[in-house]
Design an enzyme around this catalytic site. Structure first.
Site, PDB file in Angstrom:
ATOM      1  N   GLY A 126       1.895   7.315 -21.563  1.00  0.00           N
ATOM      2  CA  GLY A 126       1.823   8.439 -20.632  1.00  0.00           C
ATOM      3  C   GLY A 126       1.336   9.729 -21.258  1.00  0.00           C
ATOM      4  O   GLY A 126       0.587  10.490 -20.639  1.00  0.00           O
TER       5      GLY A 126
ATOM      6  N   GLU B  16      12.307  -1.373 -24.873  1.00  0.00           N
ATOM      7  CA  GLU B  16      11.026  -1.298 -25.601  1.00  0.00           C
ATOM      8  C   GLU B  16      11.218  -1.591 -27.095  1.00  0.00           C
ATOM      9  O   GLU B  16      12.210  -1.173 -27.678  1.00  0.00           O
ATOM     10  CB  GLU B  16      10.426   0.108 -25.438  1.00  0.00           C
TER      11      GLU B  16
ATOM     12  N   ARG C 196      11.601   6.455 -17.559  1.00  0.00           N
ATOM     13  CA  ARG C 196      12.272   5.753 -18.654  1.00  0.00           C
ATOM     14  C   ARG C 196      12.555   4.327 -18.207  1.00  0.00           C
ATOM     15  O   ARG C 196      12.950   4.084 -17.066  1.00  0.00           O
ATOM     16  CB  ARG C 196      13.581   6.456 -19.035  1.00  0.00           C
TER      17      ARG C 196
ATOM     18  N   GLY D 284      10.275  17.021 -10.158  1.00  0.00           N
ATOM     19  CA  GLY D 284      10.074  17.988 -11.229  1.00  0.00           C
ATOM     20  C   GLY D 284       8.598  18.167 -11.520  1.00  0.00           C
ATOM     21  O   GLY D 284       7.729  17.873 -10.691  1.00  0.00           O
ATOM     22  N   ARG D 285       8.304  18.625 -12.729  1.00  0.00           N
ATOM     23  CA  ARG D 285       6.922  18.959 -13.076  1.00  0.00           C
ATOM     24  C   ARG D 285       5.964  17.780 -12.939  1.00  0.00           C
ATOM     25  O   ARG D 285       4.878  17.905 -12.369  1.00  0.00           O
ATOM     26  CB  ARG D 285       6.860  19.504 -14.515  1.00  0.00           C
ATOM     27  N   ILE D 286       6.349  16.623 -13.486  1.00  0.00           N
ATOM     28  CA  ILE D 286       5.440  15.482 -13.454  1.00  0.00           C
ATOM     29  C   ILE D 286       5.281  14.960 -12.037  1.00  0.00           C
ATOM     30  O   ILE D 286       4.161  14.661 -11.588  1.00  0.00           O
ATOM     31  CB  ILE D 286       5.925  14.383 -14.412  1.00  0.00           C
TER      32      ILE D 286
ATOM     33  N   HIS E 284       3.585   2.400 -23.019  1.00  0.00           N
ATOM     34  CA  HIS E 284       4.172   3.745 -23.112  1.00  0.00           C
ATOM     35  C   HIS E 284       3.121   4.751 -23.603  1.00  0.00           C
ATOM     36  O   HIS E 284       3.297   5.412 -24.635  1.00  0.00           O
ATOM     37  CB  HIS E 284       5.383   3.744 -24.046  1.00  0.00           C
TER      38      HIS E 284
END
Length: 329
Positions: A292, A272, A243, A154-156, A290
């Site tokens: 990002g 988390e 995730r 996908g985009r990332i 976390h």
């Protein structure tokens, strides 16, 4: 009476100002536990709740909720039971697209940081153990020429591919692991002829760096488990910016301890903020909290979109980015 917005955790500007301009805003002083959040959502005092990934919005909460919508301050929405929200006529909005480059930067940072043992090297210097240059001191791995496997495209993942190609890496991808579907050159666009699609099993076995870019759902929970880790190269490094529960963290600790794989770079964790026992003590890991999307412009834009989504839902309109658009406001 104007709109009333419940914000479970304070967000950056311009989010709070946008909400204030549209109505009353209640920002909780600390993140609520499940029972407290359930009671607030059921009170009828609020039109829309603006949530974080830590806020669990499940069927029982939604069944009792008296809300028009839930605005999630995140791209992902695995904390929300979307089917239940749809059944109960509650709209859900998220913030896609804004954190693509920031998260891709972190993924590439983890590739480089694990390959060149950056955290270990930093610790050596700070502890006064650097005694001068030596031919075989703190040897790492080459990134250029290595195989980067992207789980998801996908985009990332595409943004990571763009960066990896700049470093001279060979880029393979599996679009929807553990399943598969053909991806045409037309769909690949700028990446046609530059990256190669392979089945998930092949991606696992061939990657020097296996980077995860899949949503969390029933199919991807523990996508990387003990059996997958066993099939990876002994010198392979696992990267996760997706995730936490996509990886069986206990199995990962075991694999890292026993040399099944070489290392791991993680920005997300299965439970988390807790870590699996033993993970923090492993020297062959780079562990980030976390972050990002943690740049000032990105978090501000997420706040803006979250607020605009919330205002639209309070007005009885679809949010800018609806997750369950079948509900007609």
């Amino acid at each position: 009476m104007g709109h009333h917005f419940l914000v479970t955790t304070a967000i950056p500007e311009p989010g709070l100002q946008l909400l204030s301009d549209a109505g009353r805003v209640t920002v909780l002083p600390e993140p609520p536990d499940y029972d407290a959040l359930s009671a607030l959502c059921a009170s009828g005092d609020y039109d829309v709740v603006l949530t974080q990934l830590r806020d669990i919005i499940d069927e029982p909460l939604l069944a009792a909720a008296r809300l028009k919508g839930v605005s999630n301050y995140a791209v992902g929405y695995n904390n929300i039971d979307i089917d239940a929200a749809t059944r109960h006529g509650i709209l859900v909005g998220n913030t896609p697209g804004v954190l693509t480059d920031a998260t891709a930067d972190i993924a590439m940072l983890l590739v480089l940081g694990t390959a060149r043992r950056v955290v270990e090297a930093d610790r050596v210097v700070r502890e006064g153990k650097f005694l001068g240059w030596e031919p075989e001191f703190m040897l790492g791995r080459d990134v250029s020429g290595a195989v980067l496997g992207l789980a998801g495209f996908g985009r990332i993942a595409r943004a990571v591919a763009r960066r990896a190609l700049g470093f001279g890496m060979e880029v393979l991808f599996a679009p929807r692991p553990p399943g598969d579907r053909p991806v045409s050159d037309e769909e690949l666009g700028e990446f046609a002829g530059k990256v190669r699609q392979v089945p998930w099993d092949s991606l696992v076995e061939r990657s020097d760096f296996l980077s995860l870019h899949v949503p969390l759902n029933d199919q991807t929970r523990h996508l990387v488990d003990a059996s997958v880790l066993q099939r990876m190269k002994p010198e392979a490094i696992l990267i996760n910016t997706a995730r936490g529960p996509v990886v069986d963290e206990a199995a990962l600790v075991h694999a890292l301890r026993n040399g099944t794989i070489s290392g791991a770079g993680l920005d997300v964790f299965e439970d988390e903020p807790r870590l699996a026992p033993g993970l923090a003590e492993l020297p062959n890991t780079v562990l980030l909290p976390h972050v990002g999307s943690a740049t000032v412009p990105v978090r501000a834009e997420m706040a803006r979109l979250s607020a605009l989504n919330a205002i639209a839902m309070a007005d009885g309109r679809l949010p800018l980015h609806p997750v369950n658009p079948l509900i007609r406001a």
